[in-house]
Write an enzyme that holds these catalytic residues in place. Structure first.
Site, PDB file in Angstrom:
ATOM      1  N   HIS A 212      -4.528   8.169 -12.716  1.00  0.00           N
ATOM      2  CA  HIS A 212      -5.346   7.271 -12.122  1.00  0.00           C
ATOM      3  C   HIS A 212      -4.524   6.041 -11.690  1.00  0.00           C
ATOM      4  O   HIS A 212      -5.121   5.278 -11.121  1.00  0.00           O
ATOM      5  CB  HIS A 212      -6.804   6.983 -12.775  1.00  0.00           C
ATOM      6  CG  HIS A 212      -6.479   6.443 -14.025  1.00  0.00           C
ATOM      7  ND1 HIS A 212      -5.710   6.789 -14.988  1.00  0.00           N
ATOM      8  CD2 HIS A 212      -6.971   5.234 -14.577  1.00  0.00           C
ATOM      9  CE1 HIS A 212      -5.808   6.034 -16.076  1.00  0.00           C
ATOM     10  NE2 HIS A 212      -6.393   4.954 -15.465  1.00  0.00           N
ATOM     11  N   CYS A 213      -3.228   5.973 -12.179  1.00  0.00           N
ATOM     12  CA  CYS A 213      -2.489   4.689 -12.137  1.00  0.00           C
ATOM     13  C   CYS A 213      -1.217   4.743 -11.264  1.00  0.00           C
ATOM     14  O   CYS A 213      -1.192   4.273 -10.087  1.00  0.00           O
ATOM     15  CB  CYS A 213      -2.160   4.194 -13.376  1.00  0.00           C
ATOM     16  SG  CYS A 213      -3.809   3.532 -14.137  1.00  0.00           S
ATOM     17  N   ILE A 214      -0.406   5.565 -11.866  1.00  0.00           N
ATOM     18  CA  ILE A 214       1.101   5.323 -11.409  1.00  0.00           C
ATOM     19  C   ILE A 214       1.224   5.913  -9.952  1.00  0.00           C
ATOM     20  O   ILE A 214       1.943   5.560  -9.281  1.00  0.00           O
ATOM     21  CB  ILE A 214       2.031   6.326 -12.189  1.00  0.00           C
ATOM     22  CG1 ILE A 214       1.866   5.536 -13.723  1.00  0.00           C
ATOM     23  CG2 ILE A 214       3.434   6.248 -11.747  1.00  0.00           C
ATOM     24  CD1 ILE A 214       2.698   6.436 -14.803  1.00  0.00           C
TER      25      ILE A 214
ATOM     26  N   LEU B 225      -1.064   5.925  -7.719  1.00  0.00           N
ATOM     27  CA  LEU B 225      -1.675   5.030  -6.702  1.00  0.00           C
ATOM     28  C   LEU B 225      -1.570   3.640  -6.682  1.00  0.00           C
ATOM     29  O   LEU B 225      -1.418   3.146  -5.613  1.00  0.00           O
ATOM     30  CB  LEU B 225      -3.112   5.273  -7.063  1.00  0.00           C
ATOM     31  CG  LEU B 225      -3.722   6.929  -7.112  1.00  0.00           C
ATOM     32  CD1 LEU B 225      -5.015   6.952  -7.622  1.00  0.00           C
ATOM     33  CD2 LEU B 225      -3.354   7.631  -5.865  1.00  0.00           C
ATOM     34  N   ASP B 226      -1.411   3.083  -7.734  1.00  0.00           N
ATOM     35  CA  ASP B 226      -1.354   1.586  -7.693  1.00  0.00           C
ATOM     36  C   ASP B 226      -0.254   0.978  -7.117  1.00  0.00           C
ATOM     37  O   ASP B 226      -0.519  -0.081  -6.504  1.00  0.00           O
ATOM     38  CB  ASP B 226      -1.151   1.138  -9.444  1.00  0.00           C
ATOM     39  CG  ASP B 226      -2.544   1.280 -10.093  1.00  0.00           C
ATOM     40  OD1 ASP B 226      -3.540   2.004  -9.410  1.00  0.00           O
ATOM     41  OD2 ASP B 226      -2.689   1.222 -11.474  1.00  0.00           O
TER      42      ASP B 226
END
Length: 427
Positions: free
Chosen positions: A275-277, A279-280
């Site tokens: 959910h992070c790398i 997208l962020d």
């Protein structure tokens, strides 16, 4: 007047008598809720998903990082409850927003969940309340997007209520760093907002890192994950280069890692997930586009990482060709579809892209994952095979996409006729 309100709220936080609402009860919100409960607070979880609310009130955890025994104990003593009714905010001293912030198909920020949460909080925000945003987003979101919604009713942030941003730092599956012992960055809209937010978080989290503004705190989160995305892309491209040069990339990495300074070990794989790398960094890239700046590192890293599943599918094709078999019609078993080992999270998992690409080439694809009994992805619906030994022995090719600890790699080597190892898992 504000000083009296602030003093009263600080007293409640320090006495751990405040009531805290957690909005969004997923991989971020539920562990945070349990952490505050175990610190002595009363917590109300709010989520639009009735199934999550029902599970929590029944004492059943659906997040691997939160043991059912911990959750059940919190619910049994009345310290944790869940609801779909945002009206519960009217009696809460603080609201922490932990809703998803995905990207659209065009890689632009999709803030509809944040807007929905903000509008719901705005209906119940009251004098002396703290609102803290934890959802990852672009710099300026707290002040430019959330603040106007909360002030629409006439109250003023920093004067009537407190507003802060504190980026989540959840890494699913980790046992060494949890909510409680991972340092927490906190930025406030004003100095008073920061003071109040720090007072709340320090009750449940060991180390608090105050920063000068909400924008700074938002940027911290994006830097952390952009750093990882860029370095993963670098080592993924290094793996491709070493492959072309006939060099063992893992030997290169291990040798480089002996340097006691100036090097940090990253490892190649089938891509990036979670959910992070993946997208962020695009939140930062999007924001900079609005300022007429092209974040080139972010774009290049995204291109390299997103192409890794195709690289490994080509490896499968070459390996099958070497033994005289076409991809079309071959039985391919994918081991692991979670985005990393020992978790059940398939969000943005490169393994799903590997499954899809192999299927498009005509392979008969099956998978096994002890943590993921079934999944759907772009029209594909699959269930994990139940007889792993038989699946290994009958597959024309086995692709190790996720190196779960439960796998016996020696047994995989013994049973499988052909293995493509994207994780360097085999002995």
């Amino acid at each position: 007047m504000m000083s009296e309100i602030k003093s009263h709220l600080l007293t409640k936080f320090n006495a751990r008598s405040a009531s805290i609402a957690i909005i969004g009860l997923g991989y971020v919100g539920l562990p945070l809720a349990v952490a505050f409960v175990e610190a002595g607070f009363t917590v109300i979880g709010i989520d639009v998903d009735q199934n999550k609310v029902k599970a929590i009130n029944g004492g059943e955890s659906y997040v691997e990082d939160v043991a059912t025994t911990r959750l059940a104990a919190a619910v049994a003593r009345g310290a944790l409850s869940a609801t779909t009714d945002f009206g519960a905010l009217s009696t809460c001293d603080a609201a922490i927003i932990c809703v998803p912030t995905p990207l659209s198909k065009t890689r632009d920020p999709d803030v509809r969940y944040l807007i929905a949460a903000g509008e719901s909080v705005a209906r119940y925000v009251h004098p002396g309340m703290l609102v803290s945003l934890e959802s990852t987003t672009y710099p300026g979101t707290t002040e430019e997007l959330l603040r106007p919604m909360l002030e629409a009713g006439g109250l003023r942030a920093g004067a009537d209520f407190f507003l802060a941003f504190s980026p989540e730092r959840i890494d699913p599956g980790r046992k060494d760093y949890t909510v409680e012992n991972t340092p927490k960055v906190v930025g406030g809209l004003t100095a008073g907002c920061l003071e109040v937010a720090v007072a709340m978080y320090r009750q449940a989290i060991q180390t608090i890192v105050p920063v000068s503004s909400t924008q700074t705190a938002e940027m911290v989160k994006l830097l952390e994950n952009t750093f990882r995305a860029v370095n993963i892309a670098l080592v993924n491209e290094t793996a491709i280069m070493c492959d072309k040069l006939g060099i063992d990339v893992w030997e290169v990495i291990d040798a480089a890692n002996t340097k006691p300074y100036g090097f940090m070990k990253f490892t190649p794989g089938p891509g990036v997930g979670g959910h992070c790398i993946p997208l962020d960094p695009h939140y930062l890239s999007w924001k900079l586009k609005t300022l007429n700046y092209n974040a080139r590192f972010i774009q290049l890293a995204g291109e390299i990482n997103s192409e890794m599943p195709r690289y490994w599918v080509n490896k499968v094709q070459d390996a099958l060709n070497d033994v005289g078999k076409p991809v079309r019609g071959s039985k391919v078993l994918v081991l692991g579809v979670a985005y990393k080992k020992d978790i059940d999270d398939v969000r943005e998992s490169p393994a799903l892209d590997i499954v899809e690409l192999l299927s498009l080439k005509g392979a008969a694809v099956s998978y096994h994952d002890p943590h993921v009994p079934s999944f759907r992805h772009n029209g594909h619906a699959l269930k994990s095979v139940t007889d792993l030994a038989l699946a290994l022995e009958t597959a024309d090719c086995v692709v190790i996409a996720t190196d779960h600890s439960m796998y016996d790699w020696a047994d995989v080597t013994r049973r499988a006729a052909l293995v493509i190892d994207t994780r360097h898992a085999l002995p």
